[in-house]
Design a protein around this motif. Structure first.
Motif, PDB file in Angstrom:
ATOM      1  N   VAL A   1       0.872  -1.187   0.036  1.00  0.00           N
ATOM      2  CA  VAL A   1      -0.101   0.056   0.169  1.00  0.00           C
ATOM      3  C   VAL A   1       1.043   1.239   0.023  1.00  0.00           C
ATOM      4  CG1 VAL A   1      -1.833  -1.056   1.348  1.00  0.00           C
ATOM      5  CG2 VAL A   1      -0.111   0.149   2.698  1.00  0.00           C
ATOM      6  N   HIS A   2       0.464   2.200  -0.636  1.00  0.00           N
ATOM      7  CA  HIS A   2       0.971   3.519  -0.270  1.00  0.00           C
ATOM      8  C   HIS A   2      -0.181   4.339   0.508  1.00  0.00           C
ATOM      9  CE1 HIS A   2       4.288   3.992  -2.830  1.00  0.00           C
ATOM     10  NE2 HIS A   2       3.798   3.454  -3.788  1.00  0.00           N
ATOM     11  N   TYR A   3       0.513   5.080   1.557  1.00  0.00           N
ATOM     12  CA  TYR A   3      -0.254   5.695   2.436  1.00  0.00           C
ATOM     13  C   TYR A   3       0.198   7.106   2.978  1.00  0.00           C
ATOM     14  CZ  TYR A   3       3.490   4.650   5.499  1.00  0.00           C
ATOM     15  OH  TYR A   3       4.801   4.630   6.099  1.00  0.00           O
TER      16      TYR A   3
ATOM     17  N   GLU B   1      -7.797   0.522  -5.317  1.00  0.00           N
ATOM     18  CA  GLU B   1      -8.728   1.024  -4.574  1.00  0.00           C
ATOM     19  C   GLU B   1      -8.053   2.193  -3.523  1.00  0.00           C
ATOM     20  OE1 GLU B   1     -12.306   0.348  -1.300  1.00  0.00           O
ATOM     21  OE2 GLU B   1     -11.483  -1.307  -2.460  1.00  0.00           O
ATOM     22  N   ALA B   2      -8.599   3.306  -3.571  1.00  0.00           N
ATOM     23  CA  ALA B   2      -8.124   4.293  -2.403  1.00  0.00           C
ATOM     24  C   ALA B   2      -9.299   4.720  -1.552  1.00  0.00           C
ATOM     25  CB  ALA B   2      -7.535   5.637  -3.276  1.00  0.00           C
ATOM     26  N   LYS B   3      -8.678   4.852  -0.336  1.00  0.00           N
ATOM     27  CA  LYS B   3      -9.605   5.428   0.962  1.00  0.00           C
ATOM     28  C   LYS B   3      -9.157   6.066   1.967  1.00  0.00           C
ATOM     29  CE  LYS B   3     -11.094   1.088   2.321  1.00  0.00           C
ATOM     30  NZ  LYS B   3     -11.655   0.182   3.474  1.00  0.00           N
ATOM     31  N   SER B   4      -9.859   6.965   2.573  1.00  0.00           N
ATOM     32  CA  SER B   4      -9.519   7.871   3.734  1.00  0.00           C
ATOM     33  C   SER B   4     -10.083   7.054   5.017  1.00  0.00           C
ATOM     34  CB  SER B   4      -9.639   9.152   3.410  1.00  0.00           C
ATOM     35  OG  SER B   4      -9.044   9.797   4.696  1.00  0.00           O
ATOM     36  N   VAL B   5      -9.384   6.897   6.036  1.00  0.00           N
ATOM     37  CA  VAL B   5     -10.163   6.279   7.321  1.00  0.00           C
ATOM     38  C   VAL B   5      -9.435   6.979   8.416  1.00  0.00           C
ATOM     39  CG1 VAL B   5     -10.364   3.928   6.290  1.00  0.00           C
ATOM     40  CG2 VAL B   5      -8.343   4.425   7.255  1.00  0.00           C
ATOM     41  N   THR B   6     -10.484   7.091   9.377  1.00  0.00           N
ATOM     42  CA  THR B   6     -10.006   7.623  10.611  1.00  0.00           C
ATOM     43  C   THR B   6     -10.066   6.429  11.745  1.00  0.00           C
ATOM     44  OG1 THR B   6     -10.999   9.936  10.034  1.00  0.00           O
ATOM     45  CG2 THR B   6     -10.580   9.290  12.531  1.00  0.00           C
ATOM     46  N   ILE B   7      -8.640   6.114  12.272  1.00  0.00           N
ATOM     47  CA  ILE B   7      -8.665   5.315  13.236  1.00  0.00           C
ATOM     48  C   ILE B   7      -8.619   5.938  14.531  1.00  0.00           C
ATOM     49  CG2 ILE B   7      -6.854   3.413  13.745  1.00  0.00           C
ATOM     50  CD1 ILE B   7      -5.882   3.246  10.763  1.00  0.00           C
ATOM     51  N   PRO B   8      -9.534   5.631  15.438  1.00  0.00           N
ATOM     52  CA  PRO B   8      -9.479   5.936  16.845  1.00  0.00           C
ATOM     53  C   PRO B   8      -8.260   5.405  17.583  1.00  0.00           C
ATOM     54  CG  PRO B   8     -11.093   4.262  16.743  1.00  0.00           C
ATOM     55  CD  PRO B   8     -10.601   4.484  14.912  1.00  0.00           C
ATOM     56  N   SER B   9      -7.845   6.017  18.450  1.00  0.00           N
ATOM     57  CA  SER B   9      -6.432   5.813  19.173  1.00  0.00           C
ATOM     58  C   SER B   9      -6.507   4.470  19.879  1.00  0.00           C
ATOM     59  CB  SER B   9      -6.208   7.052  20.477  1.00  0.00           C
ATOM     60  OG  SER B   9      -7.312   6.779  21.370  1.00  0.00           O
ATOM     61  N   GLU B  10      -7.670   3.846  20.171  1.00  0.00           N
ATOM     62  CA  GLU B  10      -7.862   2.705  20.705  1.00  0.00           C
ATOM     63  C   GLU B  10      -7.406   1.322  19.830  1.00  0.00           C
ATOM     64  OE1 GLU B  10     -10.625   4.748  20.799  1.00  0.00           O
ATOM     65  OE2 GLU B  10      -9.974   5.479  22.699  1.00  0.00           O
ATOM     66  N   GLU B  11      -7.616   1.735  18.448  1.00  0.00           N
ATOM     67  CA  GLU B  11      -7.169   0.991  17.324  1.00  0.00           C
ATOM     68  C   GLU B  11      -5.789   1.096  16.701  1.00  0.00           C
ATOM     69  OE1 GLU B  11     -10.418   0.279  14.562  1.00  0.00           O
ATOM     70  OE2 GLU B  11     -11.809   0.268  16.295  1.00  0.00           O
TER      71      GLU B  11
ATOM     72  N   GLY C   1      -2.885   8.227  22.394  1.00  0.00           N
ATOM     73  CA  GLY C   1      -3.791   9.206  22.511  1.00  0.00           C
ATOM     74  C   GLY C   1      -4.424   9.940  21.300  1.00  0.00           C
ATOM     75  N   GLU C   2      -3.815   9.754  20.090  1.00  0.00           N
ATOM     76  CA  GLU C   2      -4.336  10.476  19.135  1.00  0.00           C
ATOM     77  C   GLU C   2      -5.024   9.430  17.974  1.00  0.00           C
ATOM     78  OE1 GLU C   2      -3.397  13.488  18.263  1.00  0.00           O
ATOM     79  OE2 GLU C   2      -1.798  13.947  19.525  1.00  0.00           O
ATOM     80  N   ASP C   3      -6.010  10.226  17.563  1.00  0.00           N
ATOM     81  CA  ASP C   3      -6.845   9.480  16.531  1.00  0.00           C
ATOM     82  C   ASP C   3      -6.180   9.865  15.116  1.00  0.00           C
ATOM     83  OD1 ASP C   3      -8.797   8.751  18.301  1.00  0.00           O
ATOM     84  OD2 ASP C   3     -10.046  10.639  17.808  1.00  0.00           O
ATOM     85  N   LEU C   4      -5.874   8.788  14.241  1.00  0.00           N
ATOM     86  CA  LEU C   4      -5.309   8.936  13.270  1.00  0.00           C
ATOM     87  C   LEU C   4      -6.024   8.834  11.810  1.00  0.00           C
ATOM     88  CD1 LEU C   4      -2.361   6.672  14.132  1.00  0.00           C
ATOM     89  CD2 LEU C   4      -2.526   8.949  14.867  1.00  0.00           C
ATOM     90  N   ILE C   5      -5.640   9.882  10.926  1.00  0.00           N
ATOM     91  CA  ILE C   5      -6.048   9.879   9.502  1.00  0.00           C
ATOM     92  C   ILE C   5      -5.212   9.397   8.722  1.00  0.00           C
ATOM     93  CG2 ILE C   5      -7.376  11.120   7.967  1.00  0.00           C
ATOM     94  CD1 ILE C   5      -7.849  12.920  10.351  1.00  0.00           C
ATOM     95  N   PHE C   6      -5.666   8.013   7.896  1.00  0.00           N
ATOM     96  CA  PHE C   6      -4.941   7.450   6.811  1.00  0.00           C
ATOM     97  C   PHE C   6      -5.554   7.557   5.582  1.00  0.00           C
ATOM     98  CE2 PHE C   6      -2.663   5.469  10.419  1.00  0.00           C
ATOM     99  CZ  PHE C   6      -1.317   5.444   9.934  1.00  0.00           C
ATOM    100  N   ASP C   7      -4.745   7.989   4.519  1.00  0.00           N
ATOM    101  CA  ASP C   7      -4.983   7.968   3.260  1.00  0.00           C
ATOM    102  C   ASP C   7      -4.395   6.717   2.625  1.00  0.00           C
ATOM    103  OD1 ASP C   7      -6.551  10.346   3.220  1.00  0.00           O
ATOM    104  OD2 ASP C   7      -5.035  11.454   2.672  1.00  0.00           O
ATOM    105  N   ILE C   8      -5.484   5.764   2.099  1.00  0.00           N
ATOM    106  CA  ILE C   8      -4.504   4.663   1.819  1.00  0.00           C
ATOM    107  C   ILE C   8      -4.845   4.251   0.442  1.00  0.00           C
ATOM    108  CG2 ILE C   8      -4.305   2.164   2.352  1.00  0.00           C
ATOM    109  CD1 ILE C   8      -5.505   2.717   5.247  1.00  0.00           C
ATOM    110  N   THR C   9      -3.749   3.670  -0.472  1.00  0.00           N
ATOM    111  CA  THR C   9      -4.231   3.231  -1.652  1.00  0.00           C
ATOM    112  C   THR C   9      -3.546   1.671  -1.934  1.00  0.00           C
ATOM    113  OG1 THR C   9      -3.939   5.356  -2.710  1.00  0.00           O
ATOM    114  CG2 THR C   9      -3.943   3.399  -4.064  1.00  0.00           C
TER     115      THR C   9
END
Length: 142
Positions: A12-14, A57-67, A129-137
């Motif tokens: 993946v590219h991210y 396929e490309a997508k943007s996801v928000t990953i909560p700190s717990e994950e 403690g940070e929610d992370l946003i990833f753009d993934i292809t």
């Protein structure tokens, strides 16, 4: 077209960002990241985001700190008496240091408090403690 499933080797590219928009990591101008889905080497939310994707396929996801890297843990904050700090280290807030862990492994820490009596080190992951946003292809499924 095949979908990425547990056990597949994927590439993946991210780009990883904080909610503020600050980019903390990216595969841009590098080889794509290669890993095996579900083998436990990726943060849980990233692994789950790639699962079921198709090549291209490309997508943007928000990953909560717990994950991601979990919440900040108080037990990862360590007070060191000032007298035990080596003389060649001049502690100041924000200084990154490396301690030796229980099995001899390097353990990165950050100085978060300094006074005449003690210094406080934070051994939490920098993204805890940070929610992370990833753009993934998804580039490839092997």
């Amino acid at each position: 077209m095949s979908l990425a499933n547990k056990g597949n080797s994927v590439k993946v590219h991210y780009t990883g960002k904080l909610k503020s928009g600050v980019v903390f990591d990216s595969s841009e101008n590098r080889e794509p990241l290669e890993f095996v889905l579900g083998d436990g080497n990726m943060i849980k939310g990233f692994d789950a985001a790639v699962h079921g994707m198709q090549v291209g396929e490309a997508k943007s996801v928000t990953i909560p700190s717990e994950e991601a890297y979990g919440g900040k843990r108080d037990d990862m904050m360590v007070d060191i008496p000032r007298a035990e700090v080596p003389a060649d280290i001049k502690p100041e807030v924000g200084l990154d240091l490396t301690l030796q862990g229980p099995q001899g492994q390097p353990m990165p820490v950050k100085v978060v408090f300094v006074d005449d009596e003690k210094i406080t080190l934070d051994a939490n992951h920098p993204l805890a403690g940070e929610d992370l946003i990833f753009d993934i292809t998804l580039v490839e499924i092997a």
